[in-house]
Motif scaffolding. Structure first.
Motif, PDB file in Angstrom:
ATOM      1  N   ASP A 247     123.702  50.187  74.460  1.00 50.88           N
ATOM      2  CA  ASP A 247     122.322  49.337  73.882  1.00 50.88           C
ATOM      3  C   ASP A 247     122.623  48.079  74.822  1.00 50.88           C
ATOM      4  O   ASP A 247     123.651  47.809  75.552  1.00 50.88           O
ATOM      5  N   ARG A 249     122.167  45.340  73.688  1.00 53.16           N
ATOM      6  CA  ARG A 249     122.460  44.281  72.898  1.00 53.16           C
ATOM      7  C   ARG A 249     123.447  44.729  71.796  1.00 53.16           C
ATOM      8  O   ARG A 249     123.421  46.010  71.846  1.00 53.16           O
ATOM      9  N   GLY A 266     116.291  50.176  80.677  1.00 51.30           N
ATOM     10  CA  GLY A 266     115.628  51.227  81.474  1.00 51.30           C
ATOM     11  C   GLY A 266     116.318  51.875  82.215  1.00 51.30           C
ATOM     12  O   GLY A 266     115.812  52.997  83.070  1.00 51.30           O
ATOM     13  N   ASP A 268     119.229  53.849  81.253  1.00 54.10           N
ATOM     14  CA  ASP A 268     119.762  55.042  80.569  1.00 54.10           C
ATOM     15  C   ASP A 268     119.828  56.413  81.254  1.00 54.10           C
ATOM     16  O   ASP A 268     120.507  57.224  80.982  1.00 54.10           O
ATOM     17  N   ARG A 355     114.195  54.539  70.493  1.00 55.38           N
ATOM     18  CA  ARG A 355     113.286  53.628  71.129  1.00 55.38           C
ATOM     19  C   ARG A 355     113.807  52.802  72.583  1.00 55.38           C
ATOM     20  O   ARG A 355     113.370  52.474  73.471  1.00 55.38           O
ATOM     21  N   GLN A 711     113.831  43.695  57.760  1.00 49.51           N
ATOM     22  CA  GLN A 711     112.426  43.521  58.126  1.00 49.51           C
ATOM     23  C   GLN A 711     111.890  44.851  58.521  1.00 49.51           C
ATOM     24  O   GLN A 711     112.702  45.566  59.432  1.00 49.51           O
ATOM     25  N   HIS A 713     108.954  45.967  60.987  1.00 48.60           N
ATOM     26  CA  HIS A 713     107.763  45.657  61.771  1.00 48.60           C
ATOM     27  C   HIS A 713     106.913  44.286  61.211  1.00 48.60           C
ATOM     28  O   HIS A 713     107.856  43.395  61.075  1.00 48.60           O
TER      29      HIS A 713
END
Ligand SMILES: Nc1nc2c(c(=O)[nH]1)N[C@H]1C(S)=C(S)[C@@H](COP(=O)(O)OP(=O)(O)OC[C@H]3O[C@@H](n4cnc5c(=O)[nH]c(N)nc54)[C@H](O)[C@@H]3O)O[C@H]1N2
Ligand SMILES: Nc1nc2c(c(=O)[nH]1)N[C@H]1C(S)=C(S)[C@@H](COP(=O)(O)OP(=O)(O)OC[C@H]3O[C@@H](n4cnc5c(=O)[nH]c(N)nc54)[C@H](O)[C@@H]3O)O[C@H]1N2
Ligand code: SF4
Ligand code: SF4
Ligand code: SF4
Ligand code: SF4
Ligand code: SF4
Ligand SMILES: [Mo]
Lengths: 845, 328, 251
Positions: A247, A249, A266, A268, A355, A711, A713
């Motif tokens: 990741d 982060r 971008g 990976d 994602r 949360q 979205h």
């Protein structure tokens, strides 16, 4: 006021008294003996709270729940203890469900705009007025033969809602239907459709021994969150399995992993390809991987031998060495090698992606590369691996027999050439397309469970088009809440919240056994709120094409009485009392691809073998005129031939294989894709640098956005219990990047992209890779009620109690003002994680 | 300072006023007893009288303030504080409540015995007065000390959790008690001529200035003592490790309360009054010159001491709440 | 039987007595499959909680379920989850520390209460507050070394976690335990050596928070990260604590 004293005091007395009664001494209950849930009592009166089974919808996972009612009020939600999906657990967001119902800023009555569009002036109208108005406009379009000028745009619409609303749209006759998948994970689905067909992967954490994760934050987010997260954490704690997370982060998932590997955004794909390179070069594919290769296509020749496939893979991967990937991704070659070896040699191992891998330029290639690595290590659709998801199969009323042929405006796939394989459309381009006008414009724009202004990139542009009456003449918002998009509507129809609605549900099972469950109202809809399912039945009636369904409850009831299993268990009544049902005899589903196709199915009318692909398909169902035409054109090049797929011939057997969806791929697991090839892409997963990143200036940074556990979205910030925990979204920046810009913890900073800038607060933390700035997507509402934005909705009376208790003053900053709507060239996926930005200390501060 | 204060101005005011009241009464009673203690209490009567009148009001206002800080009061249960009187236990607050209640009663009675303007004029009140004085000294000290114990009773509040705090509060109470007496004396000097009806009373007025001197001088001593206690407080805190050291750093240089503490408490409340008092005391002390102080100074010095006393409570109450145990 | 009579009276106060009684009877009859261990040891139950942080994912389900269970007002927390983030890039970790009242064996809060509104129940060791008696003097709030208490703005009284007694007495688990996604929270009887909590404590290294405060907490942790910002700052290390509550600094 409650008198707790004697209750509290007499706990002691009671316990002793009972001892006398039962003769067993003072009572204790070992945890094992305690009731697993499904019951609750009022802490003030001690009375049992009424329990009603239903289903959550705070996020797309839709977990089964129990709602508790006290004095007519929904006070609490907990997990459904009888669910095999969630084992009685739900996440924090579900527990805050009552906040949705009792949001003091809720819209409770149909509202018609009175001022200028977007001015915030509203007048309450009756449902009859509202629906007469909407039906009038829609009917006119339909009568004029222009039903396609009614555009329906939805976000999260699933299961029975999607069926009933879909039935309405089909009977109305419009095909101009937009969704939100291209801002979600469309690229992942396209990647899967190119490899194994119909999308959705399930990660079998119950049986896995190793987890390799690229860009999924499943302990905080994920589309099947609670059920997967709890299984993963058990695997980690009880079986002590190893997990490596890539990741940009340190997400909580990365934090719980055995190892966090920071990676340049971008890139990976490069890491994945290099891992496959290691697996092939070091012979680690031998065994399960090699066996699985017989179900894979790795060369143009569908009948290639395994040795040929191995050779082809090796050849393709040869240049993708770990050293090459290190230069691109920043991940050390040795580390790539070690992880590749561990992943390939620990059986079974599961490859997890979301994602973070795919919301990029060439996102589908990331998913294809992941599929490749999972395939060559034999971790596809096996216990403990990356499985083809299963969900409940409901039967439901299909509605009126003769439907009009749908007409549609070709506006949901973006502009020509933006993407070659937009299998989930390119809806983030909708406002550009509408503005442009050359592909036509809708006359009525209606949206449902969707926040077009907020959730897409480039909020400013979205709002501008939505506000412009010349571009969108009439707009209808269906929403229980006053969000930034509702503020730009002409008419708002107040939906019932998910806790006041009916639905049947079918979400994917984490344990490969389908579960049927329903959603039912825990309380009556507040005010005049009405379930949209009921509203479409009403609208259809008003326009003269009744659906034959009274309302959503009726639809759910009928479905329960039609669905095998559910019906026998007791149908609707059973589901209302129990909430969930699964076939107790069902076995987890694995290796579905290896099942043989029955000879009878191959003998059916119209079924032929396509020589070029060894695929059986049905030329008649594909609406080809003659068998000769079919043979001449072939399966691969006949439009929608995939819909008629029967099976894949491998050697002399015919298998169910990997059934295609959306594209005409074979029944093989396609590592080599002719569909890609035909569209001008490399047939095998390939790395391509993100053009903007190549062109970056030295002090530019890459903006990434993410989700947090409490949360969802844009839709949960009205929940006070959640927003109390998370209401501010400072930008994560690595100390090195911060220092280079003289930015300190808590400083106001300016983040500027090609389309604008925002000012936000810096959170200087080593938990993010240098060069990356990470901003959660949930905050920075400018509407959505007091808890979300500090601003009440225009419909609300003073509510002193709530105001006094709300203590947070900051509402964060929304990153989508500066993220352009930029499609990936393969799938059209919105490239959320690619934006190049300039970060500096704010001058105004 | 992110932490929210649970105990704010009402409690600070309470601690300060209870201290002033207890201090004034203790000083009054001890002056009375010290001044011969006899029926007429001789030269010290006036001083004692100022003190006796000064005590009840701050005590009562202080206690009243406390009620405003109660959660029950804030929630609209105006009289729930009565629960304090439904029980007595070892909580410093419970003990303190009873103590203060008794003390307020005594202070009122004691003030009542001072209604006559000069000793001996009140007839049979004299023995009562004297008796009350004997009770008031230990009770006053106890009350002053208690305010420190109230705060000091909590290991979770390292800034407060020190026996020195009770000492500090005691000394400060006495000093502010003296200050309020001096202030009242300056503001309401009384009229010697009218009152000098008996020779004895005349003699009393003659010695009044002398007693003012004694008061000022003892105030000076108290200030010195207070500075010493503060020094010890900080030194010990500084020499230790962990939570106490860390908590006391808020009043040390750079700490968020350091300016208020060093300037407000130490300079304004202690050093400036001390220097001024010294200036007037020295001539008499060394050269036996008459002790006389201009009215302006007579007013300013006690006010400075009172401000200092208030700020001391303020700093301590706040410091204790914004600091806590370190480590988890 | 006297307690049955109690439960049939109409007054609220008495009714509340009945909760405990009826529950105990009901639970005793329905849930207890075998005589409780305490019968063997002869000890009363002593409730405790163990939070196994290897299983905690910092999800806040516990906090929010607790909010809902008691409709805890905004700004106040019976239950909350702290994040401890530390290290230097790329060796960074984040761990989670769910917090609640420790139901101390030597409760500092009880020692200071002037009204007797808060006490430790002899029956099971749970520290409770009687909101009818409490005057909201906040003394206990200051005395608690764990910042576990708050004044409930609705009742004006001190409030805090009470181990969900109203559920526990009916044989249910506390709301947060029931909600815990990772099954990280174990509730049970510390006096019963065969209870799961006792067994886990016996076989794992466990810690409590701020033992030096002498409060003898009954909430135990496995694998807790006790790092704090103060010590880290002194040593020049990065540690960040997010309390996720109104009090942004740990007190
Ligand atoms: N709590 C919560 N749960 C949710 C949702 C929600 O809003 N909130 N939304 C639901 C929906 S609709 C969806 S689609 C899912 C999304 O679920 P996920 O895709 O798991 O969540 P995201 O936060 O979108 O992104 C995942 C991670 O990608 C990382 N990332 C960004 N760029 C890169 C990269 O280049 N490489 C790698 N390796 N990682 C990168 C981010 O830091 C982030 O931690 O969650 C669902 N569940
Ligand atoms: N920067 C950035 N942006 C992102 C993402 C990201 O990672 N980064 N993630 C993207 C992803 S994965 C997705 S899926 C999209 C989601 O974007 P959207 O599909 O827009 O989803 P939500 O924000 O969940 O909800 C949209 C609307 O639904 C409304 N709503 C809530 N409950 C109900 C209801 O019961 N009935 C009706 N009718 N409406 C209701 C809410 O008021 C809200 O206005 O956002 C995307 N946006
Ligand atoms: S994951 Fe959480 S928010 Fe999403 S449906 Fe399940 S319980 Fe609800
Ligand atoms: S944690 Fe605090 S409130 Fe709870 S028992 Fe211990 S001292 Fe009392
Ligand atoms: S706030 Fe209530 S419980 Fe706490 S010490 Fe005061 S009276 Fe006792
Ligand atoms: S035991 Fe009950 S009151 Fe205590 S934290 Fe858990 S849910 Fe809240
Ligand atoms: S619910 Fe369980 S896993 Fe989630 S934060 Fe609380 S203790 Fe941790
Ligand atoms: Mo999504």
């Amino acid at each position: 006021m409650t008198s707790r004293r004697n209750f509290l005091k007499l706990g002691a007395v009671a316990a002793t008294a009972t001892a006398a009664i039962t003769g067993t001494g003072a009572l204790t209950w070992a945890k094992e003996n305690r009731i697993k849930g499904g019951r609750d009592y009022s802490p003030t009166t001690g009375k049992a709270r009424k329990a009603i089974p239903s289903a959550c919808w705070q996020c797309v996972s839709r977990c089964p729940i129990i709602g508790f009612i006290e004095e007519g009020r929904l006070v609490k939600v907990e997990g459904q203890p009888n669910s095999i999906r969630t084992d009685g657990k739900v996440c924090a967001k579900a527990h805050a469900g009552p906040n949705q119902v009792y949001d003091p800023d809720r819209i409770l009555y149909p509202m018609r705009r009175v001022g200028k569009r977007g001015e915030g002036k509203w007048k309450r109208v009756s449902w009859d007025d509202a629906l007469t108005e909407v039906a009038g406009r829609l009917k006119k379009l339909r009568d004029d033969g222009q039903p396609e000028k009614f555009m329906f745009h939805y976000g999260r619409m699933k299961a029975s809602s999607s069926k009933l609303v879909g039935m309405f749209l089909a009977n109305y006759g419009t095909g101009t239907i937009g969704n939100h998948t291209s801002i979600c994970e469309g690229a992942k689905w396209t990647g899967q459709e190119l490899t194994w067909g119909k999308h959705y992967d399930n990660w079998d954490f119950d049986h896995t021994k190793y987890v390799l994760n690229l860009g999924s934050n499943l302990l905080e987010a994920h589309t099947n969150h609670t059920s997967e997260a709890q299984r993963l954490v058990k695997a980690l704690a009880d079986r002590r399995i190893k997990m490596v997370t890539f990741d940009v982060r340190l997400s909580n998932t990365a934090a719980k992993s055995t190892e966090w590997v920071p990676v340049k955004p971008g890139t990976d794909i490069a890491v994945l390809l290099a891992m496959s390179n290691v697996v092939m070069n070091e012979g680690l594919y031998q065994g399960e991987g090699e066996a699985f290769l017989s179900f894979c296509r790795a060369t143009p020749n569908v009948n290639a031998s395994t040795a040929d496939k191995v050779a082809a893979l090796k050849a393709h991967l040869a240049s993708y060495t770990p050293e090459w990937a290190e230069k691109i991704s920043g991940v050390a070659a040795d580390k790539i090698r070690t992880i590749a070896r561990e992943f390939a040699t620990t059986k079974p191992a599961v490859l997890v992606t979301y994602r973070g891998l795919v919301a990029h330029y060439y996102g589908p290639e990331g998913e294809r590369a992941a599929q490749m690595l999972a395939a060559i290590t034999g971790n596809i659709d096996n216990p403990g691996g990356r499985c083809k998801a299963v969900g409940a199969k409901w039967k439901f009323p299909s509605g009126p027999k003769d439907k009009p042929t749908a007409k549609k405006l070709k506006i949901v796939d973006g502009f020509k050439g933006q993407a070659k394989l937009p299998t989930h459309h390119i809806n983030h381009q909708i406002f550009n397309v509408i503005k442009d006008g050359s592909l036509g414009r809708p006359d009525v724009y209606m949206w449902y469970c969707y926040a077009p202004v907020y959730s897409n990139g480039d909020c400013k542009a979205n709002a501008a088009v939505m506000k412009d009456e010349t571009l969108i003449p009439y707009s209808v918002c269906i929403n229980p809440f006053y969000d930034e998009s509702a503020a730009l509507a002409d008419i708002i129809l107040p939906d019932a919240t998910y806790l006041e609605r009916w639905d049947w549900e079918d979400m994917v099972s984490p344990n490969q056994v389908p579960e049927h469950y329903i959603r039912q109202p825990l309380v009556k809809p507040l005010g005049e709120a009405r379930n949209f399912g009921d509203v479409v039945c009403d609208l259809a009636e008003r326009m003269g094409f009744p659906l034959g369904i009274k309302n959503m409850e009726d639809f759910v009831e009928k479905s329960c009485e039609m669905t095998p299993g559910v019906k026998e268990a007791g149908g609707f009544e059973y589901m209302k009392t129990h909430g969930v049902w699964h076939d107790p005899k069902a076995k987890p589903s694995y290796y579905g691809y290896a099942k043989p196709v029955k000879a009878a199915d191959l003998a059916k009318d119209g079924v032929i073998l396509d020589e070029a692909t060894s695929t059986y398909w049905n030329w008649k169902k594909a609406k080809v005129k003659t068998v000769e035409d079919a043979k001449a054109k072939g399966y691969a090049h006949t439009k929608d031939a995939y819909k008629t797929y029967i099976g894949q011939k491998i050697g002399d057997k015919v298998y169910k294989g990997f059934k295609p969806d959306k594209v005409n791929k074979t029944g093989y697991f396609e590592l080599y894709s002719t569909v890609m090839e035909d569209n001008g892409f490399a047939p095998m997963p390939t790395y391509k640098a993100i053009p903007e990143h190549v062109a970056m200036k030295p002090d530019d940074m890459i903006l990434t956005t993410f989700k947090v556990n409490v949360q969802t979205h844009s839709r949960t910030q009205n929940c006070k219990w959640l927003t109390e925990i998370y209401h501010d979204n400072p930008a994560w920046i690595n100390p090195a990047s911060a220092e280079a810009r003289n930015i300190k913890e808590g400083d106001r900073i300016r983040v500027a992209s090609g389309i604008g800038h925002i000012e936000t607060t810096a959170r200087v933390t080593p938990a993010v890779a240098p060069g990356v700035i990470a901003i959660a997507m949930h905050c920075g509402h400018w509407e959505y009620g007091r808890y979300a934005s500090g601003k009440k909705s225009p419909f609300v009376k003073e509510d002193i109690v709530h105001d006094k208790q709300m203590w947070w003053k900051s509402h964060g900053e929304h990153p989508n003002w500066i993220i352009p709507n930029d499609p990936d060239p393969i799938s059209g996926q919105q490239r959320w994680m690619d934006t190049v930005v300039n970060v500096s200390k704010s001058v105004s501060a | 300072m992110n932490a929210e204060l649970l105990w704010g101005l009402p409690v600070i005011g309470y601690l300060f006023l209870a201290g002033v009241g207890a201090g004034a009464l203790t000083v009054s009673a001890s002056v009375l007893l010290r001044g011969g203690g006899g029926g007429f209490a001789g030269q010290h009567y006036s001083i004692a009288r100022y003190g006796a009148f000064a005590a009840p009001l701050p005590l009562m206002i202080g206690c009243g303030l406390l009620i405003f800080e109660l959660g029950s009061f804030e929630a609209g249960n105006w009289f729930k504080w009565i629960n304090l009187y439904k029980t007595i236990n070892l909580s410093p607050m419970s003990i303190g409540t009873w103590l203060l209640t008794g003390f307020i009663g005594i202070s009122l009675l004691y003030a009542y015995t001072f209604l006559p303007k000069s000793p001996g004029l009140g007839g049979n009140k004299d023995s009562l007065r004297r008796g009350l004085a004997w009770v008031s000294v230990p009770l006053g000290i106890a009350t002053a000390v208690y305010t420190g114990v109230l705060l000091g009773a909590m290991p979770a509040r390292p800034f407060w959790n020190s026996p020195i705090l009770a000492m500090l509060f005691l000394v400060s109470s006495l000093s502010t008690g003296v200050a309020i007496i001096l202030l009242l004396k300056a503001v309401f000097p009384g009229k010697a001529k009218d009152e000098a009806r008996t020779p004895m009373v005349a003699e009393y007025f003659k010695q009044r200035d002398n007693s003012a001197y004694i008061l000022t001088a003892s105030d000076l001593m108290l200030i010195g003592f207070e500075l010493l206690v503060i020094f010890l407080f900080i030194m010990y805190a500084h020499l230790t490790v962990g939570a106490v050291k860390e908590s006391v750093s808020v009043i040390q240089f750079g700490g968020s309360l350091s300016v208020l503490f060093w300037f407000g408490v130490v300079v304004v409340g202690l050093l400036i009054p001390a220097v001024i008092e010294l200036y007037y005391v020295i001539p008499k002390l060394l050269n036996h010159q008459p002790f006389s102080v201009p009215l302006g100074v007579e007013i300013i010095v006690p006010i400075a001491i009172l401000i200092g006393g208030f700020l001391l409570r303020y700093v301590i109450v706040v410091a204790g709440q914004i600091t806590g145990p370190i480590g988890l | 039987m006297s307690d049955v009579e109690i439960s049939t009276t109409v007054k609220r106060r008495d009714f509340l007595n009945g909760i405990a009684t009826a529950a105990a009877v009901g639970a005793g009859a329905a849930i207890m499959p075998k005589p409780a261990q305490a019968a063997v040891t002869g000890l009363k139950p002593h409730y405790g909680m163990l939070i196994d942080l290897r299983r905690c994912i910092g999800c806040h389900a516990c906090s929010v379920s607790c909010k809902a269970e008691f409709d805890v007002p905004l700004g106040a927390t019976r239950s909350w989850v702290e994040y401890v983030e530390k290290g230097d890039y790329p060796d960074v970790s984040r761990s989670f520390l769910p917090r609640l009242c420790n139901q101390c064996s030597k409760p500092a809060c009880v020692d200071v209460c002037p009204t007797g509104a808060t006490w430790k129940r002899k029956a099971d060791g749970v520290v409770v507050v009687d909101s009818d008696v409490c005057i909201g003097c906040k003394y206990c709030l200051l005395a608690c070394p764990y910042d576990a208490r708050f004044i409930n703005p609705v009742t004006g009284s001190a409030d805090k976690c009470d181990f969900c007694l109203h559920r526990v007495e009916k044989g249910l688990e506390p709301a947060c335990v029931n909600a815990c996604i990772g099954d990280a929270r174990i509730f049970g009887d510390l006096n019963d050596p065969s209870s799961k909590i006792s067994r886990e404590i016996a076989t794992n290294p466990v810690t409590v928070l701020r033992p030096e405060q002498g409060t003898e907490p009954n909430v135990y942790y496995i694998a807790a990260d006790h790092s704090d910002e103060y010590t880290a700052a002194a040593q020049g290390r990065y540690v960040r604590i997010d309390t996720h509550r109104r009090q942004q600094e740990r007190k």
